[in-house]
Structure formats: C-alpha cells, structure tokens
Design an enzyme around this catalytic site. Sequence first.
Site, PDB file in Angstrom:
ATOM      1  N   ARG A   1      -1.708   5.121   1.159  1.00 34.00           N
ATOM      2  CA  ARG A   1      -1.849   4.089   2.094  1.00 34.00           C
ATOM      3  C   ARG A   1      -0.509   3.527   2.210  1.00 34.00           C
ATOM      4  O   ARG A   1      -0.254   2.520   1.664  1.00 34.00           O
ATOM      5  CB  ARG A   1      -2.738   3.169   1.749  1.00 34.00           C
ATOM      6  CG  ARG A   1      -4.249   3.887   1.690  1.00 34.00           C
ATOM      7  CD  ARG A   1      -5.332   2.683   1.229  1.00 34.00           C
ATOM      8  NE  ARG A   1      -5.101   2.581  -0.078  1.00 34.00           N
ATOM      9  CZ  ARG A   1      -5.749   1.571  -0.797  1.00 34.00           C
ATOM     10  NH1 ARG A   1      -6.898   0.899   0.319  1.00 34.00           N
ATOM     11  NH2 ARG A   1      -5.706   1.167  -1.991  1.00 34.00           N
TER      12      ARG A   1
ATOM     13  N   ASP B   1       2.289   0.830   3.496  1.00 30.83           N
ATOM     14  CA  ASP B   1       2.370  -0.451   3.754  1.00 30.83           C
ATOM     15  C   ASP B   1       2.856  -0.662   5.170  1.00 30.83           C
ATOM     16  O   ASP B   1       3.141   0.186   5.703  1.00 30.83           O
ATOM     17  CB  ASP B   1       3.346  -1.542   2.921  1.00 30.83           C
ATOM     18  CG  ASP B   1       3.005  -1.239   1.326  1.00 30.83           C
ATOM     19  OD1 ASP B   1       1.868  -0.917   1.087  1.00 30.83           O
ATOM     20  OD2 ASP B   1       4.055  -1.831   0.469  1.00 30.83           O
TER      21      ASP B   1
ATOM     22  N   TYR C   1       9.620   8.798  -2.646  1.00 22.21           N
ATOM     23  CA  TYR C   1       9.878   7.813  -1.636  1.00 22.21           C
ATOM     24  C   TYR C   1      11.438   7.527  -1.625  1.00 22.21           C
ATOM     25  O   TYR C   1      12.143   7.656  -2.756  1.00 22.21           O
ATOM     26  CB  TYR C   1       9.100   6.445  -2.010  1.00 22.21           C
ATOM     27  CG  TYR C   1       7.774   6.461  -1.613  1.00 22.21           C
ATOM     28  CD1 TYR C   1       7.345   5.997  -0.305  1.00 22.21           C
ATOM     29  CD2 TYR C   1       6.567   6.776  -2.398  1.00 22.21           C
ATOM     30  CE1 TYR C   1       5.964   5.791   0.013  1.00 22.21           C
ATOM     31  CE2 TYR C   1       5.341   6.465  -1.996  1.00 22.21           C
ATOM     32  CZ  TYR C   1       5.283   5.990  -0.750  1.00 22.21           C
ATOM     33  OH  TYR C   1       3.815   5.942  -0.207  1.00 22.21           O
TER      34      TYR C   1
ATOM     35  N   ARG D   1       8.862  -0.731  -3.966  1.00 22.80           N
ATOM     36  CA  ARG D   1       9.714  -1.994  -3.195  1.00 22.80           C
ATOM     37  C   ARG D   1      10.053  -3.107  -4.383  1.00 22.80           C
ATOM     38  O   ARG D   1      11.000  -3.740  -4.229  1.00 22.80           O
ATOM     39  CB  ARG D   1       8.811  -2.590  -2.347  1.00 22.80           C
ATOM     40  CG  ARG D   1       8.485  -1.726  -0.913  1.00 22.80           C
ATOM     41  CD  ARG D   1       7.374  -2.115  -0.002  1.00 22.80           C
ATOM     42  NE  ARG D   1       7.779  -3.484   0.433  1.00 22.80           N
ATOM     43  CZ  ARG D   1       6.860  -4.425   1.001  1.00 22.80           C
ATOM     44  NH1 ARG D   1       5.706  -4.042   1.383  1.00 22.80           N
ATOM     45  NH2 ARG D   1       7.099  -5.516   1.401  1.00 22.80           N
TER      46      ARG D   1
END
Length: 257
Positions: free
Chosen positions: A52, A54, A112, A199
Amino acid sequence: MMRNYKMLLAYDGGRYNGWQKQGNTDNTIQEKLEGIVSALAGCPIEVYGSGRTDAGTHAYGQVANFHMNWEGTAEKLMDCINEKLPEDMAVLSLESVSPRFHSRLSAKGKIYEYTIWNSKKPPVFERKYVFWCEKPLHLEKMKEASQAFLGEHDFKSFCANKRMKKSTVRKIYEIQFLCTEDKITISYHGNGFLYQMVRILTGTLIEVGEGKRQPEEISAILAALDREKAGFTAPAKGLVLREVFYGEGREENDSDY
C-alpha cells in the site's frame, strides 16, 4: 476461463491518495484499476497490490494481481486496460500465473528508492519527484549511519503506525547510495517495510547528513522502540517503489507496504 493475472505497474502517485481504496474517496490507484478491470469483466473484480504505497508515492515496479474470466490474450487485456488508464498510470506487463500467486503474500522482498535534491538551486523540472535539501549533506556520515540498519531489527522506532499489532521486525539486505551532481538516491532492499518506514529512515539519515545526529546514535534509536526518537518523515514525493521480488532466495513477509 477464470485466470489469475499478474501485472507490473508504473504510476506517478502525485495526485492520488495512495494505493488502497478508501470509503471516503475514489481517488486511489486500486480504485482506478478495479473500475477498469471490472468494466471489462462485466462484474466486480478485486485487484491486490504488493504493498500500500502512501499518498504521493510513486512506483516504477508495483506488482498486482486479479482473477478474471477473459477469452482473449493477456497482451490484448493489457492493451484494453492501458487504453482506459489515465496518463499518469500504465501497465508495463501482464501475464497469466498460478492460481496460488498473490502479489503481496508471495512477495519475498522489495526495493524502495528515495531521491534527495541536494543543491542551493531549486529542482525546477524534478520538483515533483525529489525532496529539496539546500544544506550540503555529509554523505560519508550518512553511509556510515545506514550500516546500522542492515540485518534483522525491530524497526518500531521507524514505523508511523503507533498501534501496530503485528511484528515490527524486518530485515534490510542492502542500502546503496547513488549520487550525481545534485541528487542523492538512497536504495533500500529489504524483505518488507513498515508504514512510512523508508521515509523515516531517510529523514533520520538526512539529519545525520546535516550534523543534527551522529552515526553512532542509530543503534540507540533502534533499541528505543520509540518513534519519537527517530528523525522526521521525509515527504512522499521523493519515494518510489522500484521492484518487488518473488521466487527463491528471499524470506516471505507479511508487510503491507
């Protein structure tokens, strides 16, 4: 004949409220895909994503799957979906796979990437895809600090979900830094990631690069199991899901991100 289709997706997440469909908006990646596939099938179809992402996060290599009765080829189905998708989304490949394949539950690992624009000059043409950090960053200290994240740890300090009931233990295999004149791209390869984990890891490394923290503090932050001890949450626009791994050699995970 009912088949299980695996799709590889790319999207600019800038104008969407993330991957997961929500009750208060239809402006999500999942909602857009399900609307198109359901219309082609003539019945409701659920599309499952590998994670999922962001709101505002992008993807070069999101993986999704869905079950559908389709008489034509997978290539024709891909073309039909792409014809109806908005210009900031695309299906890069589509294939029929085993009925047991699940894009999230079958995933073994993900990469990522987070990109920082480190310059006094504004990122005019890349402003939607990078985090602008004007202050010069001490790259070697950031690299040193990142080594403490490698291996298996409880990353609760780097999870934005304070009510997380599942395990917050994850394994990071590799962190790489790719640097050009104005950009620093940090690549994280792990078996799974927590809510906003990448993040927060990046925000913490930026604070190290700015001299607000020292590399040797990272171990204590991990041990604290307290989100308040870690750094700020870097903006979503600099984050992209690069690749999802399946097959042998990586551990299965229950991560939703």
